[in-house]
Write a protein that holds these residues in place. Structure first.
Motif, PDB file in Angstrom:
ATOM      1  N   THR A   1       0.839  -1.199   0.000  1.00  0.00           N
ATOM      2  CA  THR A   1       0.000   0.000   0.000  1.00  0.00           C
ATOM      3  C   THR A   1       0.871   1.245   0.000  1.00  0.00           C
ATOM      4  O   THR A   1       1.812   1.357   0.803  1.00  0.00           O
ATOM      5  N   ALA A   2       0.556   2.175  -0.905  1.00  0.00           N
ATOM      6  CA  ALA A   2       1.191   3.498  -0.920  1.00  0.00           C
ATOM      7  C   ALA A   2       0.122   4.534  -0.621  1.00  0.00           C
ATOM      8  O   ALA A   2      -1.014   4.432  -1.112  1.00  0.00           O
ATOM      9  N   SER A   3       0.465   5.530   0.191  1.00  0.00           N
ATOM     10  CA  SER A   3      -0.545   6.510   0.584  1.00  0.00           C
ATOM     11  C   SER A   3       0.077   7.876   0.786  1.00  0.00           C
ATOM     12  O   SER A   3       1.279   8.008   1.039  1.00  0.00           O
ATOM     13  N   ILE A   4      -0.763   8.894   0.683  1.00  0.00           N
ATOM     14  CA  ILE A   4      -0.355  10.262   0.966  1.00  0.00           C
ATOM     15  C   ILE A   4      -1.481  10.932   1.734  1.00  0.00           C
ATOM     16  O   ILE A   4      -2.663  10.727   1.452  1.00  0.00           O
ATOM     17  N   TYR A   5      -1.104  11.715   2.737  1.00  0.00           N
ATOM     18  CA  TYR A   5      -2.063  12.352   3.639  1.00  0.00           C
ATOM     19  C   TYR A   5      -1.661  13.814   3.766  1.00  0.00           C
ATOM     20  O   TYR A   5      -0.514  14.136   4.109  1.00  0.00           O
ATOM     21  N   THR A   6      -2.589  14.724   3.482  1.00  0.00           N
ATOM     22  CA  THR A   6      -2.297  16.153   3.511  1.00  0.00           C
ATOM     23  C   THR A   6      -3.259  16.867   4.446  1.00  0.00           C
ATOM     24  O   THR A   6      -4.464  16.618   4.422  1.00  0.00           O
ATOM     25  N   SER A   7      -2.706  17.746   5.276  1.00  0.00           N
ATOM     26  CA  SER A   7      -3.510  18.541   6.197  1.00  0.00           C
ATOM     27  C   SER A   7      -3.332  20.014   5.848  1.00  0.00           C
ATOM     28  O   SER A   7      -2.205  20.502   5.740  1.00  0.00           O
ATOM     29  N   VAL A   8      -4.456  20.700   5.651  1.00  0.00           N
ATOM     30  CA  VAL A   8      -4.435  22.122   5.313  1.00  0.00           C
ATOM     31  C   VAL A   8      -5.303  22.869   6.326  1.00  0.00           C
ATOM     32  O   VAL A   8      -6.478  22.554   6.493  1.00  0.00           O
ATOM     33  N   LYS A   9      -4.698  23.841   6.992  1.00  0.00           N
ATOM     34  CA  LYS A   9      -5.421  24.637   7.979  1.00  0.00           C
ATOM     35  C   LYS A   9      -5.705  26.017   7.394  1.00  0.00           C
ATOM     36  O   LYS A   9      -4.797  26.779   7.056  1.00  0.00           O
ATOM     37  N   PHE A  10      -6.990  26.315   7.242  1.00  0.00           N
ATOM     38  CA  PHE A  10      -7.421  27.646   6.829  1.00  0.00           C
ATOM     39  C   PHE A  10      -7.809  28.450   8.064  1.00  0.00           C
ATOM     40  O   PHE A  10      -7.886  27.915   9.173  1.00  0.00           O
ATOM     41  N   ASN A  11      -8.058  29.727   7.870  1.00  0.00           N
ATOM     42  CA  ASN A  11      -8.423  30.570   9.000  1.00  0.00           C
ATOM     43  C   ASN A  11      -9.735  30.113   9.628  1.00  0.00           C
ATOM     44  O   ASN A  11      -9.939  30.232  10.828  1.00  0.00           O
ATOM     45  N   ASN A  12     -10.625  29.525   8.814  1.00  0.00           N
ATOM     46  CA  ASN A  12     -11.959  29.179   9.287  1.00  0.00           C
ATOM     47  C   ASN A  12     -12.195  27.692   9.488  1.00  0.00           C
ATOM     48  O   ASN A  12     -13.190  27.309  10.104  1.00  0.00           O
ATOM     49  N   VAL A  13     -11.324  26.815   8.969  1.00  0.00           N
ATOM     50  CA  VAL A  13     -11.593  25.382   9.013  1.00  0.00           C
ATOM     51  C   VAL A  13     -10.282  24.607   8.903  1.00  0.00           C
ATOM     52  O   VAL A  13      -9.323  25.062   8.278  1.00  0.00           O
ATOM     53  N   GLN A  14     -10.255  23.420   9.537  1.00  0.00           N
ATOM     54  CA  GLN A  14      -9.133  22.482   9.427  1.00  0.00           C
ATOM     55  C   GLN A  14      -9.557  21.356   8.490  1.00  0.00           C
ATOM     56  O   GLN A  14     -10.604  20.729   8.694  1.00  0.00           O
ATOM     57  N   THR A  15      -8.775  21.089   7.441  1.00  0.00           N
ATOM     58  CA  THR A  15      -9.140  20.059   6.470  1.00  0.00           C
ATOM     59  C   THR A  15      -8.017  19.043   6.322  1.00  0.00           C
ATOM     60  O   THR A  15      -6.844  19.344   6.554  1.00  0.00           O
TER      61      THR A  15
END
Length: 652
Positions: free
Chosen positions: A447-461
């Motif tokens: 299994t190969a995977s990639i996980y990305t976290s992006v924090k905006f001023n109004n929401v965490q994604t």
């Protein structure tokens, strides 16, 4: 004795609402089987009016339906150091098993006391071979469900839990599934002399059959010189119980507590008549020096015929041969220099023979900046089903993009799925963006995977993609807070919090308070607060425009739990000028000369080399100064405000 918060005036906040939310979605595209989708949502809503708070918590999983453990209307009452609660909630008692009910209660609130007791929750650790959905349950209620990246993980933000086992289910994107049980038993807190906790409740159990009657519950914990005494009772048409307990500090030997409960159960149909039974519990805790901590050693005996009210069903007598008879638990922590050893174990015996067993062992440490962890767990049921897990993981730090990054590698063994190898890296691009890439190699699947976290001023994604031999899985999630009041409108935050302040500085965007998110276009931002404690909310002046003069920069607040506090930060427009004033012959005017308005109000004093900083409120283009007996006028009509550069003015 209360803490200093009883001297402060409580602030119940403004009328409005606050919603914490967490959403995630998974979609698996399988080559050999049908595609699989799942949706999860967790919502915590409170609506405030005056001193009353309506609160509800709801969790929903697409294949399991909706659960709601709380639906309450409550008020914090200072005179009794407690909360009055109406609706669906959960009882709280040191010696009676907690249960959900519909009704009313008046109970003490530990956060109003000099010691904080916000509720206990264990730390859940583990290692994932691929991106995975980790779900934690207590009973049927989902406490936590989130997609996590491959590699070691540690969950430290569980909501407070009551007595009862936690079940941790892991569904990895490579198809592996595992389930681990964590026993949770909280040692009653020793109270200082004169301190007390209480709980009075009445209503109908939420799981009762055909509304089998109204119960009454009363419990009291009181601190004496020698220790803490507990007493509790339940009165119900078909069930009565009474229990008492004692917790005693035994000097250098630690602390010990013991309790005994007796219950009388009345069944609708029973050849044996009413059932009477006894349950007893013994607990011990001790710090053995600075390095060893025996967190909990406990034993519970359940006698023949005893049933907890949470399990009682008048229409179905419990098969006494299947009752749990005794339970043992132990938790031990040991510091080994720069390493840390944690051990826990439990055993549940049954009256007709057989037992369940669980053991967890972890060893972690750091060697020259490299973190090494060794984790083992073993569980066996009385049906002879067992599972063994073992993992060794290594985290190697390095620097990239002027940020501390991590390489991680691990080898994992599961008695059901065999051995797998895992390698990955976690990269932090900036404060708002991070990503994890991972490769897992197992006997039957890679299994190969990639996980990305992006924090905006109004929401965490978060967004992740995994590719294995037979499937592709895509997952996404979002979390945060939205709050609203009549004065501020809707305000969003990427963090979740219980008690909040909304700072308002009219029409000023990009301002921070206490390291908060930046204010929105309307000048609003959300700030987390500590309930029943003094909070200072200060404005960060670094981004305040130079033409703004703040009229207030700090507020001191003691909020109640779940309060929504709104505070205005007022200002006025100021015109500032940085000038060098020269005499008729071109020489700087004398230091100390005052610059005044036509109404003789001083607006600046000349410093060295004729330089003066002038601040004007409103429009006033005509200034004057006096040198000896001569009066000179200064006309600012054709000079733009600003302090970036010194502007020369020559007197006429």
């Amino acid at each position: 004795m209360l803490n200093n918060s009883h001297l402060e005036k409580w602030d119940y906040g403004s009328t409005g609402f606050r919603l914490n939310y967490a959403l995630n979605a998974n979609k698996s595209f399988n080559k050999s089987t049908s595609d699989i989708s799942s949706l999860y949502g967790n919502f915590d809503l409170n609506a405030n009016y005056g001193e009353w708070v309506f609160n509800t918590k709801v969790s929903a999983l697409s294949n399991e339906g909706i659960e709601s453990p709380d639906l309450t209307l409550s008020k914090a009452i200072k005179s009794v150091h407690g909360d009055f609660i109406i609706g669906k909630s959960i009882t709280q008692s040191a010696i009676i098993s907690d249960f959900s009910f519909y009704g009313a209660s008046l109970r003490s609130n530990a956060s109003m006391q000099p010691w904080l007791n916000r509720g206990y929750a264990p730390v859940i650790n583990g290692v994932l071979n691929s991106n995975a959905l980790v779900t934690i349950k207590q009973g049927e209620y989902i406490l936590y469900s989130k997609n996590l990246p491959a590699g070691p993980y540690s969950i430290t933000d569980l909501a407070p839990v009551s007595n009862g086992d936690l079940t941790v289910n892991v569904e990895e994107n490579n198809g592996n599934k595992s389930s681990t049980t964590y026993p949770v038993t909280t040692l009653p807190t020793l109270l200082r002399t004169g301190d007390f906790n209480y709980n009075f409740a009445t209503g109908i159990r939420s799981n009762s059959i055909n509304n089998d009657g109204i119960f009454g519950l009363a419990s009291l914990d009181y601190g004496f010189n020698f220790g803490t005494a507990n007493i509790a009772t339940i009165i119900h048409p078909k069930y009565q119980s009474i229990g008492s307990g004692l917790s005693i500090p035994i000097n250098n030997l630690g602390a010990i507590s013991a309790s005994i409960n007796m219950a009388l159960s009345h069944y609708d149909q029973s050849i044996d008549g009413d059932q009477t039974g006894v349950s007893a519990t013994l607990k011990y805790a001790k710090d053995f020096g600075e390095n060893t901590n025996l967190q909990l050693l406990s034993y519970r005996y359940t006698g023949k015929g005893y049933t907890d009210f949470s399990d009682f069903n008048a229409k179905n007598i419990v098969d006494i041969n299947e009752n749990k008879s005794s339970r043992y638990e132990i938790q031990l922590n040991q510091n080994l220099g720069s390493s840390y050893l944690n051990m826990s174990g439990w055993r549940q015996d049954y009256r007709n023979g057989g037992n369940d067993i669980g053991v967890n062992l972890s060893l972690s440490g750091t060697v020259k900046g490299v973190s090494i962890g060794f984790n083992n767990s073993y569980s066996k049921t009385r049906d002879k089903n067992y599972e063994y897990n073992s993992s060794l993981n290594v985290n190697i730090p390095f620097n990239l993009f002027e940020k501390n990054q991590v390489l991680n590698s691990s080898v994992n063994y599961n008695s059901n799925s065999g051995t797998s190898f895992n390698n990955g890296t976690s990269l932090i691009m900036n404060d708002n963006l991070s990503t994890t890439a991972n490769l897992n190699v197992a006997k039957n699947q890679n299994t190969a995977s990639i996980y990305t976290s992006v924090k905006f001023n109004n929401v965490q994604t978060n967004f992740s993609v995994s590719q294995s031999n037979n499937s592709t899985t895509i997952a996404t999630s979002a979390s945060g807070t939205v709050a609203g009041t009549k004065k501020t409108g809707l305000v969003f935050s990427n963090e979740q919090q219980n008690t909040i302040a909304i700072a308002h500085i009219k029409d000023m965007k990009g301002i921070r308070f206490n390291n908060s998110s930046k204010t929105n276009d309307n000048g609003n931002t959300i700030i987390p607060l500590s309930s029943y404690q003094k909070n200072n909310i200060a404005i960060d002046t670094n981004n305040i425009p130079e033409d703004i003069e703040l009229l207030n920069t700090n507020y001191s607040i003691t909020p109640t739990n779940k309060a929504i506090i709104v505070r205005d930060y007022n200002y006025i427009k100021v015109s500032r000028y940085l000038l060098r004033i020269l005499s008729k012959n071109g020489e700087p005017i004398p230091m100390g000369t005052e610059i005044t308005t036509d109404k003789d109000l001083t607006v600046g004093v000349v410093a060295n080399n004729g330089v003066v900083l002038i601040s004007l409120f409103g429009k006033n283009n005509n200034l004057k100064l006096k040198i000896n007996k001569d009066v000179f006028n200064i006309d600012l009509k054709n000079i733009n405000p600003g302090i970036e550069k010194v502007k020369n003015i020559k007197l006429k």
